[in-house]
Design a protein around this motif. Structure first.
Motif, PDB file in Angstrom:
ATOM      1  N   ARG A  80       0.783  -1.185   0.075  1.00  0.00           N
ATOM      2  CA  ARG A  80       0.096   0.013   0.004  1.00  0.00           C
ATOM      3  C   ARG A  80       0.840   1.356  -0.151  1.00  0.00           C
ATOM      4  O   ARG A  80       0.378   2.281  -0.601  1.00  0.00           O
ATOM      5  N   TYR A 532     -10.124  -2.135   1.133  1.00  0.00           N
ATOM      6  CA  TYR A 532     -10.453  -1.864  -0.356  1.00  0.00           C
ATOM      7  C   TYR A 532     -11.933  -1.583  -0.343  1.00  0.00           C
ATOM      8  O   TYR A 532     -12.492  -0.765  -1.141  1.00  0.00           O
ATOM      9  N   GLU A 535     -12.674   1.981   1.000  1.00  0.00           N
ATOM     10  CA  GLU A 535     -12.159   3.179   0.029  1.00  0.00           C
ATOM     11  C   GLU A 535     -12.997   3.347  -1.219  1.00  0.00           C
ATOM     12  O   GLU A 535     -13.266   4.658  -1.324  1.00  0.00           O
ATOM     13  N   ARG A 541     -13.838  -1.024  -7.399  1.00  0.00           N
ATOM     14  CA  ARG A 541     -12.507  -0.648  -7.979  1.00  0.00           C
ATOM     15  C   ARG A 541     -12.898  -1.070  -9.453  1.00  0.00           C
ATOM     16  O   ARG A 541     -11.766  -0.394 -10.357  1.00  0.00           O
ATOM     17  N   PHE A 546      -9.628  -6.956  -9.571  1.00  0.00           N
ATOM     18  CA  PHE A 546      -9.424  -7.521  -8.312  1.00  0.00           C
ATOM     19  C   PHE A 546      -8.642  -8.902  -8.494  1.00  0.00           C
ATOM     20  O   PHE A 546      -8.992  -9.714  -8.038  1.00  0.00           O
ATOM     21  N   TYR A 551      -3.445  -8.546  -6.290  1.00  0.00           N
ATOM     22  CA  TYR A 551      -3.937  -8.388  -5.013  1.00  0.00           C
ATOM     23  C   TYR A 551      -3.771  -9.881  -4.320  1.00  0.00           C
ATOM     24  O   TYR A 551      -2.488 -10.122  -3.954  1.00  0.00           O
ATOM     25  N   ALA A 563     -15.829  -5.609  -3.294  1.00  0.00           N
ATOM     26  CA  ALA A 563     -14.101  -4.926  -3.627  1.00  0.00           C
ATOM     27  C   ALA A 563     -14.349  -4.465  -5.205  1.00  0.00           C
ATOM     28  O   ALA A 563     -13.869  -3.175  -5.526  1.00  0.00           O
TER      29      ALA A 563
END
Length: 687
Positions: A80, A532, A535, A541, A546, A551, A563
């Motif tokens: 990260r 995640y 966020e 995302r 993913f 990841y 996610a």
């Protein structure tokens, strides 16, 4: 609509097909000559415990021997940090301007990181990889210094794979070229048939009748002139999906370019051509699966926009594009089944073919289990390349877990679990009672017996759910016979395959007392995915982004969906499962025969199994399981439409019969007599 009719329309609309196709070809050639070749370099960094906490045995002097699971959290923090905007600015001052990614190394559970840089200058890419490799160690040291950790307890970042010589990535350029060409041809095809539909509507309005303004002068013979239907197209898709390993794909299209996916997309174009020209109309009452797919489409598109709005890597952008293509494949399956099949007889044919093909796949699994091999590794198709790394045979205890032609034993067991209810229904169907016992009960025995061979909790949970949902609807005699058969099957497995039942029992025992290593690994991943989710909670995302090589594995479709697509994606996923459950319950409620009631129960059981086992692995990430699931989802909606139509027709006949009781019955049987007679035959078979 036949192939000759489609080609006739394209010939008539040549002023769309020829210019747009040539323009797309020229655009593809231009991209091929102007887009620079991308080069990629990688290095690997391992995190090592300090000597202050290792407490090494006298024989060992390497701290890597004590690199335990606790360092995985440290590795995640480092990933990260390196992916943050602050690190990107620091690296840009050191000359790193090309896209880079930092992720856990593939196929490993330890604190091993892979650093990847992609650019167009080979020498610069190599220098940037070296810079990032050194920066990773500096960043880890800075994190520990800021946390006021004593230097004697520092975790070290040691390169274990030095920056590799950059390798050209021609595949990415080829994919862009093919994408432009395919998009141009598809646009020309759609525009041709839209124009044909407008012209056809105008001519019919002038003629005042439903006519064919362009009758064929001569009907071609053979396959070229034979009218295709959705059942034939879906049969071809199932054959390609089940019998060609999903890791084999067309070289220029990547992992999503499997023959089955390409065939499904061609089937979608066939449906659009037939629908636009008025040759096919969706059966009434079959809208629910398509509405559920609209909800999923909205969620995927919103996540795609969310991925475009963040600083995603090149791999994630390509993965999001592949996700859109995968969505089109799923949409084509649901549309072809729920809107393309016009009669129930053809739908019955499709479901019987699906069970036969699933039985063959299950039989191949027996070969894998008893020979301790993977037959999919020996299947090579000319023109297709392997899109993923080779999967070795998986063991659990002393048993090899079969996967047949699927990608993983979990996919193999999950696919069979959602097909077994339909095999049971077909075995009990009185319409098939004239067949031999093997033809009726062979698929049930073969697919049901293959479930324990996977040595997985997913398969056993699926089998138990099928039994718990199907049995309560049976007569007591059939129910007790089934229970006795299940007990006898367990005894046979203990004799024929010693230790298998004990291994499966141990799996569940370790799961209940939380001492199973695989369960603990999944629990750790659940906590690791929470950042995640917080966020990007609403849209995620990006669907398909993913990836494990960037990841980690989630082994849970719901966590994966949160996610990738956020809360909206989770709602869409639950909508799919609820739609399948509703289809089964509505079929069971509206059915006029016992066989149709059991069919509704089979759809209900299949949807519940998919709902539950999706929490045990990322179900929709496996193409064969996803294809079977969406096919059964569309089939449930199609069956519901046909059965609802029969129920409405029967209800409309009842008042007429009661209003004129004095009228003698007609010489021929009314339309509703066939279902009543079929129910009587079913009750006779049950007794």
């Amino acid at each position: 609509m036949s192939l000759s009719e489609i080609c006739a329309v394209l010939r008539r609309r040549w002023y769309f097909m020829v210019p747009i196709t040539l323009l797309s070809l020229f655009a593809g050639l231009y991209l091929n000559r102007t887009v620079p070749v991308a080069y990629q370099s990688q290095s690997s960094v391992a995190l090592l415990d300090s000597r202050g906490v290792a407490k090494l045995a006298p024989t060992f002097g390497n701290p890597i021997s004590n690199a335990g699971g606790s360092l995985i959290v440290t590795a995640d923090v480092l990933i990260r940090t390196l992916a943050s905007s602050d690190s990107a600015r620091d690296l840009s001052t050191r000359g790193v301007t090309d896209p880079y990614t930092v992720a856990f190394a593939a196929n490993t559970s330890g604190p091993l990181l892979t650093l990847t840089v992609t650019g167009t200058d080979r020498a610069k890419v190599l220098n940037e990889t070296t810079t990032i490799t050194a920066f990773a160690g500096e960043a880890l040291k800075a994190l520990q210094t800021e946390a006021k950790v004593s230097p004697v307890y520092f975790v070290q970042a040691t390169p274990v794979v030095l920056p590799q010589v950059p390798v050209s990535q021609l595949k990415s350029r080829y994919q862009q070229v093919m994408g432009v060409i395919i998009l141009g041809v598809a646009a020309a095809f759609a525009l041709s048939f839209v124009t044909e539909s407008i012209a056809l509507t105008r001519r019919r309005r002038i003629a005042g009748a439903d006519i064919d303004p362009w009758p064929a002068k001569r009907i071609p013979r053979g396959l070229w002139g034979r009218r295709l239907d959705a059942t034939a197209i879906l049969t071809g898709y199932m054959a390609l999906a089940l019998f060609i390993p999903s890791d084999l794909a067309l070289p220029a299209l990547g992992g999503v370019g499997t023959p089955a996916n390409v065939f499904a997309l061609l089937g979608l174009f066939w449906y659009l051509a037939a629908w636009l020209t008025g040759r096919i109309r969706p059966a009434p009452g079959t809208r629910l699966p398509r509405v559920a797919m609209c909800v999923l489409t909205v969620a995927v598109l919103m996540s795609y926009l969310a991925n475009a709005g963040r600083s995603s890597s090149h791999k994630e952008i390509l993965a999001a594009d592949r996700g859109l293509i995968g969505l089109l494949v799923w949409v084509s399956l649901v549309v072809l089944v729920s809107a393309g099949i016009q009669t129930r007889a053809r739908l019955d044919v499709l479901m019987r073919r699906v069970i036969v093909m699933g039985t063959v796949v299950a039989a191949i699994g027996y070969y894998d289990f008893f020979t301790a091999t993977n037959i999919a590794d020996h299947i090579n198709v000319p023109g297709l390349n392997t899109s993923v790394a080779q999967i070795t045979a998986m063991d659990r205890g002393s048993f090899t877990r079969p996967r047949s032609t699927t990608a993983q034993p979990l996919e193999f067991g999950g696919m069979l679990a959602i097909l077994v209810p339909f095999a049971i229904h077909q075995a009990f169907d009185p319409v098939r009672k004239h067949l031999s016992v093997f033809r009726r009960w062979g698929p049930v025995a073969i697919m049901g017996g293959a479930l324990p061979l996977t040595v997985s909790r997913t398969s056993i949970i699926g089998a138990l759910l099928v039994a718990l949902i199907m049995m309560p609807r049976w007569t007591p005699q059939r129910r007790w016979s089934a229970i006795g058969l299940l007990i006898g099957s367990v005894a046979c497995f203990k004799v024929i395959i010693p230790g298998l039942i004990g291994t499966i029992t141990t799996l569940f025992a370790t799961f209940l007392n939380n001492s199973d290593s695989s369960t603990q690994a999944r629990t750790v991943k659940y906590s690791a995915i929470v950042p995640y989710l917080t966020e990007r909670p609403l849209f995620g995302r990006g669907f398909g982004t993913f990836m494990p090589d960037l990841y980690f594995f989630t082994d849970n479709q719901y966590m994966m969906t949160l996610a990738e697509m956020g809360a909206l994606g989770l709602v869409a996923l639950l909508t799919l499962f609820i739609a399948g459950i509703h289809n089964g319950g509505a079929i069971r409620r509206l059915a006029r025969t016992e066989s149709d009631r059991e069919l509704g129960q089979a759809f209900f059981a299949s949807a519940v199994v998919a709902l539950v086992i999706s929490a045990t692995f990322d179900a929709l990430g496996f193409p064969m399981f996803a294809g079977i699931f969406f096919l059964t989802l569309g089939a449930g909606g199609s069956y519901l439409g046909f059965i609802r139509g029969d129920a409405e027709a029967g209800a409309s006949d009842v008042p007429a019969a009661t209003a004129t009781p004095a009228v003698a019955p007609p010489a021929t049987e009314p339309r509703t007599a066939a279902p009543v007679r079929r129910e009587a035959e079913s009750q006779l078979v049950e007794s």
